[in-house]
Design a protein around this motif. Structure first.
Motif, PDB file in Angstrom:
ATOM      1  N   LEU A  60       0.836  -1.209   0.000  1.00 22.02           N
ATOM      2  CA  LEU A  60       0.000   0.000   0.000  1.00 22.02           C
ATOM      3  C   LEU A  60       0.863   1.249   0.000  1.00 22.02           C
ATOM      4  O   LEU A  60       1.867   1.331   0.719  1.00 22.02           O
ATOM      5  CB  LEU A  60      -0.900   0.000   1.233  1.00 22.02           C
ATOM      6  N   LEU A  61       0.471   2.219  -0.826  1.00 23.44           N
ATOM      7  CA  LEU A  61       1.179   3.491  -0.889  1.00 23.44           C
ATOM      8  C   LEU A  61       0.199   4.606  -0.545  1.00 23.44           C
ATOM      9  O   LEU A  61      -0.922   4.627  -1.065  1.00 23.44           O
ATOM     10  CB  LEU A  61       1.703   3.760  -2.306  1.00 23.44           C
ATOM     11  N   PHE A  62       0.619   5.489   0.320  1.00 21.10           N
ATOM     12  CA  PHE A  62      -0.238   6.624   0.670  1.00 21.10           C
ATOM     13  C   PHE A  62       0.583   7.894   0.548  1.00 21.10           C
ATOM     14  O   PHE A  62       1.603   8.046   1.211  1.00 21.10           O
ATOM     15  CB  PHE A  62      -0.751   6.493   2.109  1.00 21.10           C
ATOM     16  N   ASP A  63       0.131   8.817  -0.297  1.00 20.28           N
ATOM     17  CA  ASP A  63       0.830  10.089  -0.451  1.00 20.28           C
ATOM     18  C   ASP A  63       0.108  11.130   0.412  1.00 20.28           C
ATOM     19  O   ASP A  63      -1.011  11.509   0.099  1.00 20.28           O
ATOM     20  CB  ASP A  63       0.832  10.504  -1.932  1.00 20.28           C
ATOM     21  N   GLU A  64       0.736  11.541   1.484  1.00 17.08           N
ATOM     22  CA  GLU A  64       0.188  12.541   2.406  1.00 17.08           C
ATOM     23  C   GLU A  64      -1.262  12.212   2.796  1.00 17.08           C
ATOM     24  O   GLU A  64      -2.176  12.996   2.547  1.00 17.08           O
ATOM     25  CB  GLU A  64       0.242  13.939   1.763  1.00 17.08           C
ATOM     26  N   PRO A  65      -1.466  11.070   3.436  1.00 14.90           N
ATOM     27  CA  PRO A  65      -2.851  10.624   3.663  1.00 14.90           C
ATOM     28  C   PRO A  65      -3.629  11.450   4.687  1.00 14.90           C
ATOM     29  O   PRO A  65      -4.857  11.411   4.661  1.00 14.90           O
ATOM     30  CB  PRO A  65      -2.678   9.185   4.175  1.00 14.90           C
ATOM     31  N   VAL A  66      -2.968  12.170   5.579  1.00 17.26           N
ATOM     32  CA  VAL A  66      -3.731  12.873   6.615  1.00 17.26           C
ATOM     33  C   VAL A  66      -4.105  14.294   6.211  1.00 17.26           C
ATOM     34  O   VAL A  66      -4.806  14.976   6.947  1.00 17.26           O
ATOM     35  CB  VAL A  66      -2.992  12.887   7.974  1.00 17.26           C
ATOM     36  N   ASN A  67      -3.640  14.720   5.025  1.00 13.24           N
ATOM     37  CA  ASN A  67      -4.017  16.061   4.549  1.00 13.24           C
ATOM     38  C   ASN A  67      -5.524  16.241   4.553  1.00 13.24           C
ATOM     39  O   ASN A  67      -6.242  15.428   3.998  1.00 13.24           O
ATOM     40  CB  ASN A  67      -3.535  16.249   3.100  1.00 13.24           C
ATOM     41  N   GLY A  68      -5.979  17.310   5.173  1.00 12.66           N
ATOM     42  CA  GLY A  68      -7.403  17.626   5.098  1.00 12.66           C
ATOM     43  C   GLY A  68      -8.269  16.853   6.065  1.00 12.66           C
ATOM     44  O   GLY A  68      -9.483  17.007   6.061  1.00 12.66           O
ATOM     45  N   LEU A  69      -7.658  15.997   6.889  1.00 18.45           N
ATOM     46  CA  LEU A  69      -8.464  15.234   7.833  1.00 18.45           C
ATOM     47  C   LEU A  69      -8.539  15.960   9.175  1.00 18.45           C
ATOM     48  O   LEU A  69      -7.606  16.661   9.573  1.00 18.45           O
ATOM     49  CB  LEU A  69      -7.865  13.840   8.038  1.00 18.45           C
ATOM     50  N   ASP A  70      -9.654  15.767   9.870  1.00 16.40           N
ATOM     51  CA  ASP A  70      -9.780  16.337  11.213  1.00 16.40           C
ATOM     52  C   ASP A  70      -9.035  15.423  12.190  1.00 16.40           C
ATOM     53  O   ASP A  70      -8.612  14.325  11.825  1.00 16.40           O
ATOM     54  CB  ASP A  70     -11.260  16.505  11.572  1.00 16.40           C
ATOM     55  N   PRO A  71      -8.840  15.873  13.449  1.00 14.30           N
ATOM     56  CA  PRO A  71      -8.039  15.073  14.390  1.00 14.30           C
ATOM     57  C   PRO A  71      -8.518  13.632  14.518  1.00 14.30           C
ATOM     58  O   PRO A  71      -7.703  12.706  14.583  1.00 14.30           O
ATOM     59  CB  PRO A  71      -8.204  15.825  15.708  1.00 14.30           C
ATOM     60  N   ASP A  72      -9.825  13.435  14.531  1.00 13.69           N
ATOM     61  CA  ASP A  72     -10.362  12.071  14.585  1.00 13.69           C
ATOM     62  C   ASP A  72      -9.916  11.256  13.388  1.00 13.69           C
ATOM     63  O   ASP A  72      -9.520  10.095  13.514  1.00 13.69           O
ATOM     64  CB  ASP A  72     -11.904  12.116  14.563  1.00 13.69           C
ATOM     65  N   GLY A  73     -10.021  11.892  12.218  1.00 12.52           N
ATOM     66  CA  GLY A  73      -9.640  11.227  10.975  1.00 12.52           C
ATOM     67  C   GLY A  73      -8.156  10.909  10.959  1.00 12.52           C
ATOM     68  O   GLY A  73      -7.743   9.852  10.472  1.00 12.52           O
ATOM     69  N   ILE A  74      -7.349  11.815  11.493  1.00 12.63           N
ATOM     70  CA  ILE A  74      -5.900  11.598  11.520  1.00 12.63           C
ATOM     71  C   ILE A  74      -5.576  10.383  12.380  1.00 12.63           C
ATOM     72  O   ILE A  74      -4.801   9.509  11.991  1.00 12.63           O
ATOM     73  CB  ILE A  74      -5.172  12.860  12.039  1.00 12.63           C
ATOM     74  N   ARG A  75      -6.228  10.312  13.556  1.00 18.77           N
ATOM     75  CA  ARG A  75      -5.991   9.163  14.443  1.00 18.77           C
ATOM     76  C   ARG A  75      -6.437   7.872  13.756  1.00 18.77           C
ATOM     77  O   ARG A  75      -5.779   6.852  13.828  1.00 18.77           O
ATOM     78  CB  ARG A  75      -6.728   9.347  15.761  1.00 18.77           C
ATOM     79  N   TRP A  76      -7.558   7.965  13.045  1.00 21.99           N
ATOM     80  CA  TRP A  76      -8.076   6.795  12.335  1.00 21.99           C
ATOM     81  C   TRP A  76      -7.065   6.302  11.292  1.00 21.99           C
ATOM     82  O   TRP A  76      -6.792   5.109  11.184  1.00 21.99           O
ATOM     83  CB  TRP A  76      -9.416   7.159  11.686  1.00 21.99           C
ATOM     84  N   VAL A  77      -6.485   7.261  10.523  1.00 18.05           N
ATOM     85  CA  VAL A  77      -5.499   6.880   9.497  1.00 18.05           C
ATOM     86  C   VAL A  77      -4.269   6.242  10.142  1.00 18.05           C
ATOM     87  O   VAL A  77      -3.776   5.213   9.670  1.00 18.05           O
ATOM     88  CB  VAL A  77      -5.089   8.096   8.634  1.00 18.05           C
ATOM     89  N   ARG A  78      -3.784   6.843  11.252  1.00 19.50           N
ATOM     90  CA  ARG A  78      -2.609   6.277  11.933  1.00 19.50           C
ATOM     91  C   ARG A  78      -2.863   4.835  12.328  1.00 19.50           C
ATOM     92  O   ARG A  78      -2.033   3.957  12.098  1.00 19.50           O
ATOM     93  CB  ARG A  78      -2.324   7.073  13.211  1.00 19.50           C
ATOM     94  N   ASN A  79      -4.008   4.589  12.931  1.00 16.85           N
ATOM     95  CA  ASN A  79      -4.316   3.230  13.376  1.00 16.85           C
ATOM     96  C   ASN A  79      -4.475   2.285  12.202  1.00 16.85           C
ATOM     97  O   ASN A  79      -4.059   1.132  12.263  1.00 16.85           O
ATOM     98  CB  ASN A  79      -5.577   3.224  14.244  1.00 16.85           C
ATOM     99  N   LEU A  80      -5.083   2.801  11.136  1.00 13.29           N
ATOM    100  CA  LEU A  80      -5.258   1.991   9.939  1.00 13.29           C
ATOM    101  C   LEU A  80      -3.898   1.553   9.388  1.00 13.29           C
ATOM    102  O   LEU A  80      -3.671   0.379   9.087  1.00 13.29           O
ATOM    103  CB  LEU A  80      -6.029   2.787   8.883  1.00 13.29           C
ATOM    104  N   LEU A  81      -2.970   2.516   9.266  1.00 14.23           N
ATOM    105  CA  LEU A  81      -1.646   2.218   8.711  1.00 14.23           C
ATOM    106  C   LEU A  81      -0.934   1.183   9.565  1.00 14.23           C
ATOM    107  O   LEU A  81      -0.362   0.213   9.059  1.00 14.23           O
ATOM    108  CB  LEU A  81      -0.805   3.500   8.628  1.00 14.23           C
ATOM    109  N   LYS A  82      -0.986   1.391  10.880  1.00 11.02           N
ATOM    110  CA  LYS A  82      -0.320   0.445  11.786  1.00 11.02           C
ATOM    111  C   LYS A  82      -0.967  -0.933  11.686  1.00 11.02           C
ATOM    112  O   LYS A  82      -0.271  -1.947  11.670  1.00 11.02           O
ATOM    113  CB  LYS A  82      -0.411   0.950  13.226  1.00 11.02           C
ATOM    114  N   GLY A  83      -2.290  -0.937  11.613  1.00 13.34           N
ATOM    115  CA  GLY A  83      -3.009  -2.208  11.509  1.00 13.34           C
ATOM    116  C   GLY A  83      -2.630  -2.957  10.241  1.00 13.34           C
ATOM    117  O   GLY A  83      -2.406  -4.170  10.259  1.00 13.34           O
ATOM    118  N   LEU A  84      -2.546  -2.223   9.129  1.00 14.95           N
ATOM    119  CA  LEU A  84      -2.193  -2.847   7.844  1.00 14.95           C
ATOM    120  C   LEU A  84      -0.796  -3.446   7.901  1.00 14.95           C
ATOM    121  O   LEU A  84      -0.553  -4.555   7.413  1.00 14.95           O
ATOM    122  CB  LEU A  84      -2.282  -1.813   6.717  1.00 14.95           C
ATOM    123  N   ALA A  85       0.134  -2.711   8.519  1.00 16.79           N
ATOM    124  CA  ALA A  85       1.505  -3.214   8.648  1.00 16.79           C
ATOM    125  C   ALA A  85       1.525  -4.440   9.553  1.00 16.79           C
ATOM    126  O   ALA A  85       2.209  -5.424   9.280  1.00 16.79           O
ATOM    127  CB  ALA A  85       2.414  -2.123   9.193  1.00 16.79           C
TER     128      ALA A  85
END
Lengths: 312, 279
Positions: free
Chosen positions: A149-174
Motif C-alpha cells: 500500500l502506498l499513501f501520499d500525504e494521507p492525513v491532509n485535510g483530515l480532522d483530528p479524529d480522521g488523523i488518528r483513524w489513518v494512523r491506526n489503519l496504517l499500523k493495523g495494515l503493517a
C-alpha cells in the motif's frame, strides 16, 4: 516489498529524483519523508507505473508495475486527494475500479463501510469535503485487499479524529504483514506512525533508518552535566576524548560519551554529579538537520551527507 | 468458529488472485460503468437527439410553409430526405463534445491515475473506451438519424413532396447520417486523447469541422478543388444525401472510409502518446 534501484526522473534539465535506491519491507510502516518538492510524489508515481523513470528501476514484489497481472489485488495507492470525477458517486468510482480488476461488487460496499462513507456513497463526489475525498481515496487503495500500500500525504485535510483513524489503519495494515509506504513532509506525523523512514531531499536519498536510529545519529544528541567540581569533571571528560562545552547556566554539554560512561568517569575521579541527563533532539530537529545538509552539500554523495553524529 | 482459526500472517496468507490477468472484458465493463455514471453522458446524448430532431423539424417545417411560394425548378430539385438530414450537422457538436470528454475528463479530474493504476496497459484502456463509447455513439447517432428523418417527413405534408424509408437511397442516407455522427465523435475521442484537455480537445474538434472548411474556401480554386473532398463536412453532406450532387467530393463509401481514417489516425496517435507520456 518495494525495491528502487538508482531510480531517476528528469524533467528537462531538472532532476526531480536522482538515483534513489531503497527498499520498503513488509510488516512495518515506512515513512517517506522530505521537504515539499523533494520528489516524493514523483517517486510514488514511478512505483505505480504512472511516470516512466529516466533511469534505474523500481519493482513491487519483484515485478515492474506493468507486469502485475491484477494490479489492484497487489498494490493499492492513495496518490492525491479527490482524484475523482466530480459528477460520479463514490460507489460508482469504486465500482469501475473494481470491475477493471474483477474485484467482487460486495467488496465495494465493504470498503465504503470501512472508511465510513456508506451513508454518502450515492452522492456526487464533487460535493465531498477534502476529508471525505481522502477517505474515498483510501477506500480505493484498500479495494483489492492488496499486500502493498502506498499513501501520499494521507492525513491532509483530515480532522483530528480522521488523523488518528489513518494512523491506526496504517499500523493495523503493517501489523497484518503488509508493506505500507507513507509519504509526508511532517516528521512529527511520521514519528507517531512510522517504524522506519526513508528521507529524501532534492530527489536524493539522505537516509534510510529505523526511526529510533535517527535520533542516535543526530548531532543534537548530548549529555548535560552539573557538578560543584566542574573543573575536575571537565578534565576527566577531556581525558576520555569527549567534547565539552560550558554553558552560561553553569552546566556543561558533553558530546561523544554516553551518560553511564560519564557517571563512571565522575565516580572514578571522585567528583560529585548534580545532574547527568541525556538530551536528544526532537525527531523534528534531527530531520531538519538531515534535510538542511542535503541542501548545503548538494555536491556530495548521498551516503556522506549523513552527519557522523556528535563525535569528532 | 472453524474459520476463526486464521493463519499467523492474517489476511495476507488467505489472499488468492483470480486466474490469468485482467483483460479487455474487465476493461469494457469498467468503461461502461464510467460512461453511464456521469451526468454529462446523459446530457450530451440527450441533447444530440433533441437537437437533431428539433432542427430537422424546423427545416422541414420551414420548407413546408414556403412550399406554395416555391418556384417550380426549386420544387423539382427539392429533396425531402436531404432537408431532413443535413441539419443534423448541428448534432456533431454535442456528441463530439462527449467524445472529447470521455478521455479529457479523466485527466481533468485525476481519474486517469486511478484508471491506469488499475490497468497499466494503457493502449488496452483506449481500445475499451473506443469500443464502449463507439457502440453507444453509434446507437444514439442512428436513433437520432431515424427519428429526425421520420419526424421531418411527417412535417412535409401534402402537397409538399416527402420521402419514406423505402424511397430509393433514403435508407442509405439515414444510416449514413448516423455513421457520420458516430465516426466524427470517435475522431473527437482521438483528439481528446491526444490533447488530454477538454477545452483544447473541443477547440481542435470545432477547428477541423467548422474552421478548416472556411480556410479551404479561401484558397486558390485549384488547391481548393483538390482538397475540398477531404473535408469531413463535405464527406458528411454526401453521406446524408440520397443522390449526391456535390462537386469535388468522394463517393459515399469512399468518403466514409476517408472519414474513418481521420478517426483511426487520431486514435492511433492518441494511443501512442498515451503509452509514451507520463500519466
Amino acid at each position: 516489498m518495494i525495491e528502487a534501484r538508482g531510480l531517476t526522473k528528469r524533467y528537462g534539465d531538472k532532476l526531480a529524483v536522482d538515483g534513489l535506491t531503497f527498499a520498503v519491507r513488509p510488516g512495518v510502516v515506512t515513512g517517506f519523508l522530505g521537504p515539499n518538492g523533494a520528489g516524493k510524489s514523483t517517486t510514488m508515481r514511478m512505483i505505480m507505473g504512472l511516470d516512466a523513470p529516466s533511469a534505474g528501476d523500481v519493482t513491487v514484489n519483484g515485478r515492474h508495475y506493468h507486469g502485475l497481472p491484477w494490479p489492484l489485488h497487489e498494490v493499492g495507492a492513495l496518490l492525491e486527494a479527490k482524484a475523482i470525477h466530480p459528477g460520479r458517486s463514490a460507489r460508482a468510482h469504486l465500482l469501475m475500479l473494481a470491475e477493471a480488476n474483477r474485484i467482487p461488487r460486495r467488496r465495494v460496499e465493504e470498503v465504503l463501510e470501512l472508511v465510513g462513507l456508506t451513508a454518502v456513497a450515492g452522492r456526487r463526489a464533487g460535493k465531498f469535503s477534502l476529508g471525505m475525498g481522502q477517505r474515498l481515496g483510501i477506500a480505493a487503495a484498500l479495494l483489492g485487499d492488496p499486500e502493498v500500500l502506498l499513501f501520499d500525504e494521507p492525513v491532509n485535510g483530515l480532522d483530528p479524529d480522521g488523523i488518528r483513524w489513518v494512523r491506526n489503519l496504517l499500523k493495523g495494515l503493517a501489523h497484518e504483514g503488509r508493506t505500507v509506504f507513507v509519504s509526508s513532509h511532517l516528521m512529527s506525523e511520521m514519528a507517531l506512525t512510522a517504524d522506519e523512514v526513508v528521507i529524501i531531499g532534492r530527489g536524493r536519498l539522505i537516509a534510510q533508518h529505523p526511526i529510533g536510529d535517527l535520533l542516535d545519529r543526530s548531532a543534537q544528541r548530548f549529555v548535560r552535566v552539573r557538578s560543584p567540581q566542574m573543573e575536575l569533571l571537565v578534565a576527566a571528560l577531556d581525558g576520555a576524548g569527549a567534547t565539552v562545552t560550558l554553558e552560561e547556566d553553569g552546566s556543561a554539554s558533553v558530546r561523544g560519551l554516553d551518560a553511564p560512561t560519564i557517571g563512571d568517569l565522575a565516580s572514578d575521579a571522585r567528583v560529585a554529579l548534580h545532574e547527568l541527563s541525556p538530551q536528544s533532539a526532537s525527531l523534528e530537529e534531527a530531520y531538519m538537520e538531515l534535510t538542511e545538509d542535503s541542501i548545503e552539500y548538494h555536491g556530495a554523495h548521498p551516503a556522506v551527507a549523513v552527519p557522523a553524529g556528535g563525535t569528532r | 468458529m472453524t474459520l476463526a482459526a486464521t493463519s499467523p500472517t492474517g489476511a495476507i496468507a488467505r489472499k488468492h488472485l483470480p486466474p490469468g490477468r485482467y483483460g479487455l472484458v474487465d476493461l469494457l465493463r469498467s468503461e461502461w460503468t464510467k460512461l453511464r455514471t456521469v451526468r454529462s453522458t446523459m446530457w450530451t446524448l440527450g441533447i444530440t437527439i433533441v437537437v437533431g430532431v428539433g432542427v430537422s423539424a424546423l427545416a422541414t417545417g420551414e420548407a413546408r410553409a414556403h412550399w406554395a411560394s416555391m418556384a417550380a425548378p426549386t420544387r423539382l430539385g427539392f429533396d425531402p430526405t436531404r432537408i431532413s438530414l443535413t441539419p443534423l450537422f448541428f448534432c456533431q457538436l454535442a456528441i463530439g463534445v462527449l467524445g472529447v470528454l470521455v478521455m479529457s475528463a479523466e485527466y481533468g479530474t485525476g481519474t486517469a491515475r486511478a484508471t491506469f493504476a488499475a490497468a497499466p496497459r494503457r493502449a488496452q484502456v483506449l481500445v475499451a473506451k473506443t469500443a464502449v463509447f463507439g457502440a453507444v455513439a453509434l446507437l444514439v447517432s442512428e436513433v437520432t438519424a431515424f427519428l429526425s428523418f421520420l419526424v421531418g417527413q411527417a412535417m412535409l405534408t401534402a402537397p409538399a413532396s416527402h420521402a419514406s424509408l423505402s424511397t430509393p437511397s433514403a435508407l442509405r442516407a439515414v444510416v449514413g447520417t448516423g455513421l457520420y455522427l458516430c465516426v466524427v465523435s470517435l475522431f473527437a475521442l482521438g483528439l481528446g486523447t491526444i490533447l488530454r484537455h477538454t477545452a483544447g480537445g473541443i477547440s481542435a474538434f470545432v477547428g477541423v469541422l467548422l474552421v478548416l472548411p472556411l480556410i479551404v474556401q479561401a484558397l486558390p480554386s485549384s488547391i481548393q478543388n483538390a482538397t475540398l473532398r477531404f473535408l469531413p463536412a463535405r464527406i458528411g453532406v454526401t453521406m446524408m444525401t440520397p443522390a449526391s450532387r456535390t462537386p469535388h467530393a468522394f463517393s459515399v463509401w469512399t468518403g466514409f472510409l476517408v472519414l474513418c481514417a481521420y478517426a483511426v489516425a487520431a486514435l492511433v496517435v492518441g494511443g501512442v502518446l498515451l503509452v509514451r507520456r507520463d500519466a
